[in-house]
Design a protein around this motif. Structure first.
Motif, mmCIF file in Angstrom:
data_model
loop_
_atom_site.group_PDB
_atom_site.id
_atom_site.type_symbol
_atom_site.label_atom_id
_atom_site.label_comp_id
_atom_site.label_asym_id
_atom_site.label_seq_id
_atom_site.Cartn_x
_atom_site.Cartn_y
_atom_site.Cartn_z
ATOM 1 N N LEU A 90 -27.709 -100.718 -43.952
ATOM 2 C CA LEU A 90 -27.434 -100.161 -42.828
ATOM 3 C C LEU A 90 -27.927 -101.310 -41.611
ATOM 4 O O LEU A 90 -27.114 -101.900 -40.511
ATOM 5 N N ASP A 91 -29.223 -101.499 -41.646
ATOM 6 C CA ASP A 91 -29.792 -102.414 -40.546
ATOM 7 C C ASP A 91 -29.037 -103.740 -40.636
ATOM 8 O O ASP A 91 -28.722 -104.284 -39.596
ATOM 9 N N VAL A 92 -28.800 -104.478 -41.833
ATOM 10 C CA VAL A 92 -28.181 -105.502 -41.882
ATOM 11 C C VAL A 92 -26.904 -105.720 -41.406
ATOM 12 O O VAL A 92 -26.192 -106.335 -40.875
ATOM 13 N N LEU A 93 -26.101 -104.628 -41.852
ATOM 14 C CA LEU A 93 -24.679 -104.557 -41.414
ATOM 15 C C LEU A 93 -24.490 -104.352 -39.990
ATOM 16 O O LEU A 93 -23.904 -105.085 -39.114
ATOM 17 N N LYS A 94 -25.549 -103.470 -39.222
ATOM 18 C CA LYS A 94 -25.503 -103.528 -37.807
ATOM 19 C C LYS A 94 -26.041 -104.785 -37.202
ATOM 20 O O LYS A 94 -25.266 -105.015 -36.149
ATOM 21 N N ARG A 95 -26.870 -105.420 -37.740
ATOM 22 C CA ARG A 95 -27.187 -106.716 -37.055
ATOM 23 C C ARG A 95 -25.895 -107.687 -37.246
ATOM 24 O O ARG A 95 -25.623 -108.591 -36.204
ATOM 25 N N ASP A 96 -25.181 -107.672 -38.191
ATOM 26 C CA ASP A 96 -24.102 -108.835 -38.453
ATOM 27 C C ASP A 96 -23.043 -108.375 -37.418
ATOM 28 O O ASP A 96 -22.300 -109.038 -36.869
ATOM 29 N N TYR A 97 -23.015 -106.777 -37.353
ATOM 30 C CA TYR A 97 -21.800 -106.440 -36.460
ATOM 31 C C TYR A 97 -22.146 -106.940 -35.189
ATOM 32 O O TYR A 97 -21.259 -107.385 -34.330
ATOM 33 N N GLU A 98 -23.288 -106.928 -34.672
ATOM 34 C CA GLU A 98 -23.943 -107.198 -33.400
ATOM 35 C C GLU A 98 -23.468 -108.714 -33.001
ATOM 36 O O GLU A 98 -22.838 -109.058 -31.939
ATOM 37 N N LEU A 99 -23.730 -109.473 -33.879
ATOM 38 C CA LEU A 99 -23.588 -110.961 -34.101
ATOM 39 C C LEU A 99 -22.076 -111.303 -33.803
ATOM 40 O O LEU A 99 -21.641 -111.959 -32.915
ATOM 41 N N LEU A 100 -21.197 -110.331 -34.398
ATOM 42 C CA LEU A 100 -19.782 -110.537 -34.540
ATOM 43 C C LEU A 100 -19.297 -110.482 -33.128
ATOM 44 O O LEU A 100 -18.493 -110.874 -32.493
ATOM 45 N N ALA A 125 -13.706 -104.056 -41.158
ATOM 46 C CA ALA A 125 -14.488 -103.664 -42.273
ATOM 47 C C ALA A 125 -15.855 -103.254 -42.137
ATOM 48 O O ALA A 125 -16.270 -102.103 -42.625
ATOM 49 N N LEU A 126 -16.657 -103.949 -41.235
ATOM 50 C CA LEU A 126 -18.185 -103.408 -41.124
ATOM 51 C C LEU A 126 -18.019 -102.471 -40.299
ATOM 52 O O LEU A 126 -18.908 -101.511 -40.474
ATOM 53 N N SER A 127 -17.330 -102.149 -39.273
ATOM 54 C CA SER A 127 -17.273 -100.919 -38.299
ATOM 55 C C SER A 127 -17.060 -99.691 -39.159
ATOM 56 O O SER A 127 -17.651 -98.651 -39.065
ATOM 57 N N ILE A 180 -20.078 -99.136 -41.425
ATOM 58 C CA ILE A 180 -21.239 -98.699 -40.686
ATOM 59 C C ILE A 180 -21.182 -97.186 -40.320
ATOM 60 O O ILE A 180 -21.980 -96.382 -40.409
ATOM 61 N N ASN A 181 -19.699 -96.786 -39.819
ATOM 62 C CA ASN A 181 -19.634 -95.763 -39.416
ATOM 63 C C ASN A 181 -19.695 -94.543 -40.762
ATOM 64 O O ASN A 181 -20.349 -93.598 -40.587
ATOM 65 N N LYS A 182 -19.370 -95.050 -42.076
ATOM 66 C CA LYS A 182 -19.404 -94.263 -43.236
ATOM 67 C C LYS A 182 -20.838 -93.932 -43.474
ATOM 68 O O LYS A 182 -21.328 -93.154 -44.151
ATOM 69 N N MET A 183 -21.675 -94.969 -43.444
ATOM 70 C CA MET A 183 -23.092 -94.961 -43.672
ATOM 71 C C MET A 183 -23.993 -94.146 -42.612
ATOM 72 O O MET A 183 -24.992 -93.720 -42.920
ATOM 73 N N THR A 184 -23.302 -94.108 -41.238
ATOM 74 C CA THR A 184 -24.202 -93.327 -40.223
ATOM 75 C C THR A 184 -24.239 -91.864 -40.691
ATOM 76 O O THR A 184 -23.144 -91.350 -40.724
ATOM 77 N N PRO A 185 -25.147 -91.319 -40.810
ATOM 78 C CA PRO A 185 -25.160 -89.915 -41.043
ATOM 79 C C PRO A 185 -24.591 -89.108 -39.800
ATOM 80 O O PRO A 185 -24.717 -89.395 -38.718
ATOM 81 N N TYR A 230 -16.450 -81.189 -43.772
ATOM 82 C CA TYR A 230 -15.140 -81.889 -43.750
ATOM 83 C C TYR A 230 -15.062 -83.277 -43.821
ATOM 84 O O TYR A 230 -13.819 -83.835 -43.876
ATOM 85 N N SER A 231 -16.316 -83.996 -43.732
ATOM 86 C CA SER A 231 -16.063 -85.454 -43.838
ATOM 87 C C SER A 231 -16.379 -86.033 -45.163
ATOM 88 O O SER A 231 -16.345 -87.243 -45.685
ATOM 89 N N LEU A 232 -16.798 -85.178 -45.990
ATOM 90 C CA LEU A 232 -17.016 -85.511 -47.468
ATOM 91 C C LEU A 232 -15.618 -85.809 -48.215
ATOM 92 O O LEU A 232 -14.557 -85.312 -47.985
ATOM 93 N N PRO A 233 -15.920 -86.626 -49.220
ATOM 94 C CA PRO A 233 -14.831 -86.863 -50.001
ATOM 95 C C PRO A 233 -14.146 -85.598 -50.614
ATOM 96 O O PRO A 233 -14.590 -84.616 -50.665
ATOM 97 N N TYR A 234 -12.598 -85.549 -50.617
ATOM 98 C CA TYR A 234 -11.799 -84.372 -50.803
ATOM 99 C C TYR A 234 -12.215 -83.735 -52.040
ATOM 100 O O TYR A 234 -12.413 -82.396 -51.939
ATOM 101 N N ASN A 235 -12.467 -84.154 -53.095
ATOM 102 C CA ASN A 235 -13.073 -83.823 -54.270
ATOM 103 C C ASN A 235 -14.156 -82.912 -54.134
ATOM 104 O O ASN A 235 -14.542 -81.931 -54.786
ATOM 105 N N ALA A 236 -15.072 -83.412 -53.529
ATOM 106 C CA ALA A 236 -16.374 -83.165 -53.450
ATOM 107 C C ALA A 236 -16.351 -81.902 -52.441
ATOM 108 O O ALA A 236 -16.975 -80.743 -52.832
#
Length: 465
Positions: free
Chosen positions: A79-89, A108-110, A113-118, A351-357
């Motif tokens: 997540l930290d790497v993604l956030k850093r790259d996003y910031e750069l972009l 894609a990054l956003s 990142i959103n999916k990974m952020t709790p 409600y944000s979980l995958p449907y089958n979950a």
DNA sequence: ATGGGCTCCACTGTGCTGAT
DNA sequence: ATCAGCACAGTGGAGCCCAT
């Protein structure tokens, strides 16, 4: 390279050249020129070109790194790497605006990142009625295979045949029932959850009588869902009804759906017809006991209508008022169970979980608090109505898309996979004790969450309902 | 300025196929 | 049986459009 770029950004020197570049590669005879204009021109052009070159290199590197991540990306990225790259972009925006590749990687990054952020818990708790979760299997849209309607299956215990007709049923439809069920409870309890159970039916016979009565005054509910004043009056005269608008509904589900999408979801949910063996909670003197009612006739869950509230001058409807009446057989059984406290709790992150979950949790876990739950693969396939004929892929799906997300969300602790059991492949779900509901904003006791008293948050939420 | 709706498109979940 | 690869539909974020 990225580090250097970062330093530049932070020193706000994006448009200026790095010092070491100023004279680099500049032929002497240019340097001897006293023409300031010329120097400025040279300087600017060169800088721009170099920054562009460097920018493109960094962009390419970010894209490469990202593409190299194994799928699913959100479970393999840092997540930290993604956030850093996003910031750069984001900092490169002015140089790359309009670049297709750039737009794609930003998107894609956003998303990842959103999916990974709790999800942060916005405090919203919803109830989920037990009969719906237990009695209705999901019926999902299949691509090539034309679904046979009505969808039917045999209820194991009673041997009765059950049917679902006139539409599909999935995670979103269960969610609708949670939300409108909660609205009904709060309305009946005058902005608080009702303190005492208030069952509608006293025994099975009274249900049967009611069922035949209701079928008599059917079916004026046309396909016309847009309402006039008369329609609204008619709904308000029924015994159990609720009204709400888009804003409230969005808050309840913590998802961003447009008014059109919300209306369509409600409409589709209201049109599905069921004939079920439905669990009904009966208060037998002091004790509550679950019995099952075998429906004789098809019934919808509720009647639905809406009024456009805010229409933009270009015709786009921005807000609607929705009216729901539980004046059907199944609607009254649903209301009966809620008012008899046959429900469990979910929080908004669910409600944000995958449907089958979500469906798995509803079908097997939410209504009990067993710490160890063994489930044969066949049981899971049946409960979730899974279609994949390829058992390897299917078990993979169960693990990655259902069990692992549930662990991540903290709804189960772990699972064990047992391939050598007597009955073939088996999963055993492990849970510690159910999260203590007293930590919630509501004071809750008992198995079905009988609420001692309401709270401020609840009251605030219900303002305007 | 604000914010909902719309379009675009990456990613996920699911099912199917064909090679081993 | 297992696995990789593909197809496809559903979902949701970014950015834009437009009205208020």
């Amino acid at each position: 390279m990225i580090v250097q770029w970062n330093q530049q950004l932070h020193s706000k020197q994006l448009k200026l050249p790095r010092k070491r570049n100023i004279n680099h590669g500049v032929p002497m005879h240019y340097g001897q020129s006293n023409n300031i204009m010329y120097w400025n021109f040279f300087f600017k052009e060169r800088t721009k070109a170099m920054i562009n070159e460097e920018t493109l290199l960094i962009l390419a590197k970010i894209i490469d790194d990202y593409n190299a991540l194994p799928e699913p990306k959100y479970r393999n990225a840092n997540l930290d790497v993604l956030k850093r790259d996003y910031e750069l972009l984001m900092q490169m925006k002015e140089f790359l605006k309009g670049d297709i590749q750039y737009a794609h990687i930003i998107n894609a990054l956003s998303q990842t990142i959103n999916k990974m952020t709790p999800r942060n818990d916005n405090g919203w708790r919803s109830v989920t009625e037990r009969g719906i979760n237990k009695a209705i299997p999901p019926v999902v849209r299949k691509k090539k295979q034309v679904n046979q309607f009505p969808f039917e299956w045999i209820d194991k215990k009673s041997g009765e045949t059950c049917f679902i007709n006139n539409g599909y049923w999935g995670a979103r439809n269960y969610m609708v029932m949670d939300i409108i069920g909660y609205y009904l409870l709060l309305k009946e309890g005058k902005d608080l959850l009702p303190k005492e159970p208030a069952p509608i039916f006293s025994d099975m016979n009274s249900i049967a009588v009611r069922e035949s009565n209701i079928s008599g005054n059917n079916i004026t509910s046309s396909n016309q869902s847009s309402m006039n004043d008369q329609d609204i009056k008619r709904v308000e005269q029924t015994r159990y009804w609720v009204q709400f608008d888009d804003r409230e509904f969005r808050k309840s589900m913590s998802l961003d759906m447009s008014s059109n999408e919300i209306r369509d979801l409600l409409l589709e949910t209201s049109r599905v017809e069921f004939k079920l063996v439905f669990p009904v909670r009966m208060w037998n003197g002091k004790k509550a006991k679950e019995q099952t009612y075998n429906m004789n006739l098809f019934s919808r869950l509720f009647e639905f209508g809406y009024v456009d509230r805010d229409t933009r001058s270009d015709g786009v409807v921005q807000s609607r008022q929705y009216y729901i009446s539980f004046n059907t057989t199944l609607g009254e059984l649903f209301a009966h169970n809620l008012l008899s406290k046959s429900y469990d709790w979910l929080d908004n992150r669910f409600y944000s979980l995958p449907y089958n979950a979500q469906v798995f949790y509803r079908r097997f876990l939410v209504h009990n608090d067993y710490m160890s739950i063994p489930l044969k693969v066949e049981t899971i396939i049946e409960g979730l109505n899974l279609q994949d004929k390829n058992i390897t892929n299917l078990t993979g799906t169960i693990e990655t898309n259902i069990l692992k997300p549930l662990i991540e969300q903290g709804l189960i602790d772990s699972y064990e996979k047992d391939t050598e059991g007597l009955y073939g492949l088996k999963f055993t779900i492990k849970r510690s004790k159910k999260e203590n509901p007293k930590e919630n904003h509501l004071a809750v006791t008992g198995d079905a969450g009988s609420v001692k008293e309401g709270c401020r948050v609840c009251k605030e939420r219900m303002q305007g309902l």
